[in-house]
Design a protein around this motif. Structure first.
Motif, PDB file in Angstrom:
ATOM      1  N   ARG A  35       0.484  -1.272   0.112  1.00 26.60           N
ATOM      2  CA  ARG A  35      -0.180   0.038  -0.431  1.00 26.60           C
ATOM      3  C   ARG A  35       1.042   1.062   0.140  1.00 26.60           C
ATOM      4  N   GLY A  36       2.165   0.910   0.904  1.00 26.64           N
ATOM      5  CA  GLY A  36       2.498   2.313   0.822  1.00 26.64           C
ATOM      6  C   GLY A  36       3.776   2.682  -0.710  1.00 26.64           C
ATOM      7  N   ARG A  37       3.906   1.867  -1.656  1.00 29.06           N
ATOM      8  CA  ARG A  37       4.685   1.270  -2.508  1.00 29.06           C
ATOM      9  C   ARG A  37       3.745   2.105  -3.642  1.00 29.06           C
ATOM     10  N   ALA A  38       2.148   1.656  -3.529  1.00 26.30           N
ATOM     11  CA  ALA A  38       1.173   1.622  -4.117  1.00 26.30           C
ATOM     12  C   ALA A  38       0.085   3.910  -4.096  1.00 26.30           C
ATOM     13  N   LEU A  39       0.560   4.296  -2.787  1.00 23.20           N
ATOM     14  CA  LEU A  39       0.800   5.845  -2.606  1.00 23.20           C
ATOM     15  C   LEU A  39       1.789   6.235  -2.925  1.00 23.20           C
ATOM     16  N   ALA A  40       2.602   6.205  -3.265  1.00 25.08           N
ATOM     17  CA  ALA A  40       4.223   6.494  -3.380  1.00 25.08           C
ATOM     18  C   ALA A  40       4.122   6.892  -4.947  1.00 25.08           C
ATOM     19  N   PHE A  41       3.784   5.662  -5.911  1.00 29.35           N
ATOM     20  CA  PHE A  41       3.084   6.479  -6.970  1.00 29.35           C
ATOM     21  C   PHE A  41       2.332   6.623  -7.442  1.00 29.35           C
ATOM     22  N   LEU A  42       0.923   6.963  -6.808  1.00 35.82           N
ATOM     23  CA  LEU A  42      -0.011   7.606  -6.635  1.00 35.82           C
ATOM     24  C   LEU A  42       0.319   8.787  -6.536  1.00 35.82           C
ATOM     25  N   GLU A  43       1.411   9.637  -5.893  1.00 31.18           N
ATOM     26  CA  GLU A  43       2.058  11.196  -5.586  1.00 31.18           C
ATOM     27  C   GLU A  43       2.767  11.479  -6.988  1.00 31.18           C
ATOM     28  N   LYS A  44       3.401  10.281  -7.122  1.00 29.74           N
ATOM     29  CA  LYS A  44       4.076  10.538  -8.619  1.00 29.74           C
ATOM     30  C   LYS A  44       3.416  10.915  -9.419  1.00 29.74           C
ATOM     31  N   LEU A  45       2.045  10.699  -9.826  1.00 27.28           N
ATOM     32  CA  LEU A  45       1.399  11.010 -10.884  1.00 27.28           C
ATOM     33  C   LEU A  45       0.578  12.186 -10.944  1.00 27.28           C
ATOM     34  N   GLN A  46       0.271  12.142  -9.450  1.00 23.05           N
ATOM     35  CA  GLN A  46       0.030  13.551  -9.221  1.00 23.05           C
ATOM     36  C   GLN A  46       0.598  14.807  -9.337  1.00 23.05           C
ATOM     37  N   VAL A  47       1.589  14.546  -9.161  1.00 25.18           N
ATOM     38  CA  VAL A  47       2.725  15.117  -9.329  1.00 25.18           C
ATOM     39  C   VAL A  47       2.722  15.793 -10.606  1.00 25.18           C
ATOM     40  N   HIS A  89      -8.671   5.584  -2.184  1.00 24.86           N
ATOM     41  CA  HIS A  89     -10.121   6.594  -2.205  1.00 24.86           C
ATOM     42  C   HIS A  89      -9.556   7.833  -0.937  1.00 24.86           C
ATOM     43  N   GLU A  90      -9.264   9.079  -1.276  1.00 28.48           N
ATOM     44  CA  GLU A  90      -9.892  10.041  -0.582  1.00 28.48           C
ATOM     45  C   GLU A  90      -8.001   9.592   0.100  1.00 28.48           C
ATOM     46  N   THR A  91      -7.086   9.839  -0.094  1.00 28.06           N
ATOM     47  CA  THR A  91      -6.109   9.268   0.209  1.00 28.06           C
ATOM     48  C   THR A  91      -5.147  11.233   0.542  1.00 28.06           C
ATOM     49  N   ALA A  92      -4.217  11.265   2.016  1.00 29.39           N
ATOM     50  CA  ALA A  92      -3.539  12.265   2.424  1.00 29.39           C
ATOM     51  C   ALA A  92      -3.421  12.449   0.968  1.00 29.39           C
ATOM     52  N   SER A  93      -2.225  12.458   0.550  1.00 32.24           N
ATOM     53  CA  SER A  93      -1.634  12.880  -0.492  1.00 32.24           C
ATOM     54  C   SER A  93      -2.401  13.737  -1.581  1.00 32.24           C
ATOM     55  N   GLU A  94      -3.318  12.953  -2.160  1.00 29.62           N
ATOM     56  CA  GLU A  94      -4.100  14.214  -3.421  1.00 29.62           C
ATOM     57  C   GLU A  94      -4.543  14.650  -2.856  1.00 29.62           C
ATOM     58  N   GLU A  95      -4.512  15.535  -1.250  1.00 29.28           N
ATOM     59  CA  GLU A  95      -4.980  16.657  -0.958  1.00 29.28           C
ATOM     60  C   GLU A  95      -3.463  17.100  -0.769  1.00 29.28           C
ATOM     61  N   GLN A  96      -2.403  17.014  -1.023  1.00 32.84           N
ATOM     62  CA  GLN A  96      -1.365  17.492  -0.440  1.00 32.84           C
ATOM     63  C   GLN A  96      -0.876  17.985  -2.561  1.00 32.84           C
ATOM     64  N   ALA A  97      -1.466  17.402  -3.123  1.00 29.57           N
ATOM     65  CA  ALA A  97      -1.126  17.192  -4.499  1.00 29.57           C
ATOM     66  C   ALA A  97      -1.668  18.524  -5.002  1.00 29.57           C
ATOM     67  N   GLU A  98      -3.314  18.500  -4.971  1.00 33.01           N
ATOM     68  CA  GLU A  98      -3.933  19.385  -4.640  1.00 33.01           C
ATOM     69  C   GLU A  98      -3.276  21.371  -4.222  1.00 33.01           C
ATOM     70  N   GLU A  99      -2.785  21.089  -2.834  1.00 31.58           N
ATOM     71  CA  GLU A  99      -2.592  21.982  -2.363  1.00 31.58           C
ATOM     72  C   GLU A  99      -0.935  22.761  -3.252  1.00 31.58           C
ATOM     73  N   VAL A 100      -0.289  22.241  -3.434  1.00 30.76           N
ATOM     74  CA  VAL A 100       1.110  22.013  -4.562  1.00 30.76           C
ATOM     75  C   VAL A 100       1.110  22.867  -5.630  1.00 30.76           C
ATOM     76  N   PHE A 101      -0.023  22.274  -6.387  1.00 34.16           N
ATOM     77  CA  PHE A 101      -1.051  22.816  -7.164  1.00 34.16           C
ATOM     78  C   PHE A 101      -1.519  24.287  -7.391  1.00 34.16           C
ATOM     79  N   GLN A 102      -2.200  24.323  -5.659  1.00 34.99           N
ATOM     80  CA  GLN A 102      -2.485  25.618  -5.923  1.00 34.99           C
ATOM     81  C   GLN A 102      -1.569  27.053  -5.535  1.00 34.99           C
ATOM     82  N   THR A 103      -1.104  26.424  -4.338  1.00 36.60           N
ATOM     83  CA  THR A 103       0.824  27.776  -3.856  1.00 36.60           C
ATOM     84  C   THR A 103       0.990  27.559  -5.366  1.00 36.60           C
ATOM     85  N   THR A 104       1.254  27.083  -6.084  1.00 41.25           N
ATOM     86  CA  THR A 104       1.963  26.863  -7.609  1.00 41.25           C
ATOM     87  C   THR A 104       1.697  27.742  -8.518  1.00 41.25           C
TER      88      THR A 104
END
Length: 110
Positions: A35-47, A89-104
């Motif tokens: 699950r950790g690896r899946a979340l890390a890959f999802l975070e990469k996709l979000q970036v 569904h509804e992971t913290a990394s999704e919220e973080q990616a959105e915050e990064v996008f909004q900040t940038t």
């Protein structure tokens, strides 16, 4: 058997349960690792998604806007399938990616 190498099963592997407190410890830690690896890959996709969104509004890239838009749609489709497949569904990394996008996005005029 050599000293200091612990008990080994007939195939040279440690016996099941030798370093576990209960029968589910190994399964649960492997599941958590996956699950950790899946979340890390999802975070990469979000970036990647955030980068494509930034590129989409960049006036210098206007000539390839259609290509960027296609890549963004493909990335978002992969993300949706990945989230569904791995039940992320509804992971913290999704919220973080959105915050990064909004900040940038807010700093573009600087």
């Amino acid at each position: 058997m050599r000293e200091g190498h612990g008990h080994r099963g007939r195939h040279g592997h440690r016996e099941h349960g030798e370093h576990r407190e209960n029968g589910h410890h190994h399964h649960k830690s492997a599941q958590t690792f996956r699950r950790g690896r899946a979340l890390a890959f999802l975070e990469k996709l979000q970036v990647n998604q955030a980068t494509l969104k930034r590129q989409l509004i960049d006036p210098e890239l206007e000539s390839i806007k259609a290509v960027i838009s296609g890549e963004l749609k493909a990335t978002e489709s992969i993300m949706d399938e990945f989230i569904h497949m791995f039940q992320l569904h509804e992971t913290a990394s999704e919220e973080q990616a959105e915050e990064v996008f909004q900040t940038t996005k807010g700093h573009e005029g600087d």
